[in-house]
Design an enzyme around this catalytic site. Structure first.
Site, short mmCIF file in Angstrom:
data_model
loop_
_atom_site.label_atom_id
_atom_site.label_comp_id
_atom_site.label_asym_id
_atom_site.label_seq_id
_atom_site.Cartn_x
_atom_site.Cartn_y
_atom_site.Cartn_z
N LYS A 1 -10.16 2.58 -2.02
CA LYS A 1 -10.33 2.00 -0.69
C LYS A 1 -11.65 2.43 -0.07
CE LYS A 1 -7.58 1.58 3.60
NZ LYS A 1 -6.26 1.95 4.17
N CYS B 1 -5.82 -2.79 2.46
CA CYS B 1 -5.50 -2.71 3.88
C CYS B 1 -6.70 -2.82 4.80
CB CYS B 1 -4.70 -1.44 4.17
SG CYS B 1 -3.78 -1.52 5.73
N GLU C 1 0.82 -1.21 0.00
CA GLU C 1 0.00 0.00 0.00
C GLU C 1 0.86 1.26 0.00
OE1 GLU C 1 -3.74 1.88 2.57
OE2 GLU C 1 -2.36 0.48 3.52
#
Length: 301
Positions: free
Chosen positions: A114, A159, A41
């Site tokens: 995300k 994540c 990331e």
């Protein structure tokens, strides 16, 4: 079988150096036969979300932009599918934490913004990132949609998304053949060693559970090494590495150390998920008539 390259790297404040080191690792993995390479990331620089400062928005860039040009050229040169992770400037005052998948010809196969954004000490991501768009709507919107590539349908998440079974399930329900998580997570120096290990093991376990529940392999690539807090309010983050690949029954095919850089290839049998789903037909037995309350924040109607 597909050969998947993973790059677990310790980053510095020198963005150009980080990119050149990644380029060298991508070339090395491609030379060894990697077909898909996954980066961690926000791999271009330090994890800037340890502090809140508007100056950090200068790090963001458009997509397409300089980084997609740079990594797209690498994907084309080496004939690999590349999963990258960038700080996207969508418009003035509108920014995302965005994974971009680049095809073997260097083109953008798709992107994922995300969806789950944390806000914890040292991880002040809500200050920087707008949550990804809803799954429905315009074609440029992200949401839980797999990205079609020449090597298969990639369920790319990022994540904090890795803690949510809903995200993994929605990717699976839309035909993802593999779940991929670029990641930046580490130890809080104020926690005891025992608590630090409980958190690292929980992080691994929940993602192995996604593999089991969905009959899909999981690839998670985390950064490693210590990164200081520029405001000196904390002792910084010791990223715990531990990048791993799990098979569709949650079996660990590879796990990196928690304190070393790693550049390696893991072979994964994507077809095996078909057999696992025949043994464990969880998708068949889902009670889709009884799940309405999942859209509630808490409780029932």
């Amino acid at each position: 079988m597909i050969k998947i390259g993973i790059i677990q790297q310790h980053n510095t404040a020198d963005i150009e150096l980080n990119k050149q080191r990644l380029a060298a690792s991508i070339g090395s993995l491609a030379a060894k036969g990697a077909e898909l390479i996954v980066l961690q990331e926000l791999h271009n620089g330090l994890y800037f979300c340890q502090t809140e400062t508007v100056d950090n928005f200068d790090l963001a860039e458009p997509i397409p932009g300089p980084s997609t040009d740079f990594f797209g050229e690498l994907a084309k040169r080496h004939g690999v599918v590349l999963v990258t992770s960038l700080f996207e400037r969508r418009a003035a005052g509108l920014y995302h934490n965005t994974a971009v998948v680049l095809e073997k010809d260097g083109s953008i196969a798709g992107k994922y913004r995300k969806m789950h954004i944390p806000d914890d000490p040292g991880y002040y991501e809500k200050f920087y990132f707008t949550p990804g768009d809803a799954p429905r709507g315009e074609s440029d919107k992200a949401g839980f949609k797999p990205i079609q590539t020449s090597i298969g349908k990639l369920g790319v998440l990022v994540c904090w998304d890795q803690w949510y079974p809903e995200a993994a399930r929605l990717m699976a329900l839309q035909g993802a053949e593999i779940l991929i998580y670029p990641t930046a997570i580490g130890y809080d120096s104020s926690d005891t060693p025992e608590e630090q290990e409980r958190q690292r093991e929980a992080w691994t376990t929940v993602q192995r559970g996604h593999a089991v529940a969905n009959g899909l392999p999981v690839v998670t690539v985390n950064r490693v090494g210590h990164e200081a807090d520029s405001n000196h309010q904390t002792k910084g983050i010791q990223f715990w590495g531990s990048s791993f690949v799990a098979g569709p029954q949650g079996e660990l095919l590879f796990r990196a150390p928690n304190d070393e850089e790693v550049c390696t290839i893991v072979e994964v049998d994507l077809a095996r998920g078909e057999q696992v789903r025949r043994w464990w037909p969880f998708l068949r037995d889902r009670r889709i008539d009884a799940y309405d309350d999942l859209v509630l924040r808490f409780g029932s109607r």
